[in-house]
Enzyme design. Structure first.
Site, short mmCIF file in Angstrom:
data_model
loop_
_atom_site.label_atom_id
_atom_site.label_comp_id
_atom_site.label_asym_id
_atom_site.label_seq_id
_atom_site.Cartn_x
_atom_site.Cartn_y
_atom_site.Cartn_z
N ILE A 297 0.82 -1.35 -0.13
CA ILE A 297 -0.16 -0.09 0.11
C ILE A 297 0.96 1.30 0.07
O ILE A 297 0.25 2.34 -0.41
CB ILE A 297 -1.04 0.20 1.23
CG1 ILE A 297 -0.24 -0.01 2.60
CG2 ILE A 297 -1.88 -1.01 1.18
CD1 ILE A 297 -1.15 0.30 3.79
N LYS A 298 2.17 1.04 0.36
CA LYS A 298 2.99 2.41 0.41
C LYS A 298 4.43 1.88 0.21
O LYS A 298 4.92 0.93 0.94
CB LYS A 298 2.86 3.31 1.49
CG LYS A 298 3.72 4.32 1.33
CD LYS A 298 3.38 5.38 2.75
CE LYS A 298 4.54 6.58 2.75
NZ LYS A 298 4.14 7.40 4.05
N ALA B 269 11.15 5.31 1.06
CA ALA B 269 12.92 5.20 0.97
C ALA B 269 13.32 4.15 2.04
O ALA B 269 14.36 3.63 1.55
CB ALA B 269 13.13 6.69 1.28
N GLU B 270 12.68 4.04 3.08
CA GLU B 270 13.23 3.28 4.21
C GLU B 270 12.54 2.02 4.35
O GLU B 270 13.08 1.05 4.81
CB GLU B 270 13.28 4.08 5.59
CG GLU B 270 14.06 5.48 5.38
CD GLU B 270 15.60 4.94 5.13
OE1 GLU B 270 16.00 3.88 5.77
OE2 GLU B 270 16.29 5.99 4.62
N ALA B 271 11.09 1.99 4.16
CA ALA B 271 10.50 0.81 4.35
C ALA B 271 9.17 0.73 3.65
O ALA B 271 8.87 1.78 2.91
CB ALA B 271 9.64 0.82 6.04
N LYS C 288 -7.85 -6.20 10.03
CA LYS C 288 -6.59 -5.84 9.20
C LYS C 288 -5.41 -5.39 10.12
O LYS C 288 -5.36 -5.00 11.21
CB LYS C 288 -6.74 -4.93 7.96
CG LYS C 288 -7.94 -5.10 7.13
CD LYS C 288 -8.09 -4.13 6.19
CE LYS C 288 -9.45 -4.11 5.42
NZ LYS C 288 -9.74 -3.20 4.51
N ASP D 159 9.45 12.85 12.55
CA ASP D 159 8.86 13.00 11.32
C ASP D 159 7.33 13.37 11.22
O ASP D 159 6.54 12.78 10.95
CB ASP D 159 8.79 11.83 10.42
CG ASP D 159 8.66 11.88 8.91
OD1 ASP D 159 8.65 13.07 8.31
OD2 ASP D 159 8.37 10.95 8.13
#
Length: 220
Positions: A4-5, A8-10, A28, A128
């Site tokens: 789903i996404k 850059a890191e995961a 879910k 973040d």
């Protein structure tokens, strides 16, 4: 397991709870898997991904102890550098902030400010703080997600930079309401943090006047 996404890191995957955890349960889960960096030494890369995975899981858990709504952690796999966590149903703050009426927007942002203060009071830096990493659930709770860049740091500099990142996000992504929204965040922050907030708010202004970040090892 649908992606789903891709970050850059995961990478984030959505999976049925019954397939990942217990067959009898519905719902879910979100699976976060850290990405290997080919430019890094293989052993160093593995150790970094393991440590970041463990740290993020601990930050999520400790944030909950601090009174901040975060996804429940179901499973941490150091070898696969993955975290299986609760999938939070709700609306991403980035998608709804500008569409709210002024009163609702200020109330939401004050709530966000109080949550940030609880993190900071517990010694947690999110790392973040963007409106993409906040979800308003149906009951009105604001969930903070993605602590992948988080750390433990109680310095005014780190806290000031954390708030500065949110201020910068508001100005870049929600320019028309950024002033009102950030003031409400600050109000909520002060309500929760008390007199300790004043020095941190001053540090936000100092960080913005410098126009650059200070390396972690140089923070005071």
């Amino acid at each position: 397991m649908p992606l789903i996404k891709k970050g850059a890191e995961a990478n984030l995957f959505l999976e049925k709870f019954s397939e990942r955890m217990y067959p009898a349960d519905g719902g879910k889960v979100l699976v976060k898997e850290r990405i290997s960096k080919r430019y890094r030494d293989e052993e160093l890369d593995r150790k970094l991904r393991e440590s970041r995975t463990s740290l993020e899981a601990k930050l999520l858990s400790d944030a909950k102890k601090a009174g901040v709504s975060t996804p429940v952690i179901y499973q941490v796999d150091r070898e696969k550098t993955s975290i299986v966590m609760e999938y939070v149903e709700g609306e991403v703050v980035k998608e709804i902030l500008e569409g709210l009426d002024s009163t609702s927007r200020r109330n939401l942002c004050r709530k966000i400010g109080r949550q940030i203060a609880r993190l900071h009071d517990y010694g947690i830096i999110h790392g973040d703080l963007t409106t993409s990493n906040m979800i308003e659930a149906s009951g009105g709770s604001v969930y903070f997600i993605d602590f992948g860049l988080g750390e433990y740091d109680s310095s005014k500099e780190a806290r000031g930079i954390d708030l500065h990142l949110l201020h910068r996000t508001l100005k870049s992504s929600h320019f028309q309401v950024s002033k009102e929204a950030f003031q409400a965040v600050v109000d909520g922050y002060k309500e929760e943090f008390g007199n300790k907030a004043d020095g941190i708010i001053r540090r936000v202004k100092e960080v913005e006047s410098r126009g650059r970040y200070v390396p972690k090892e140089d923070r005071k």
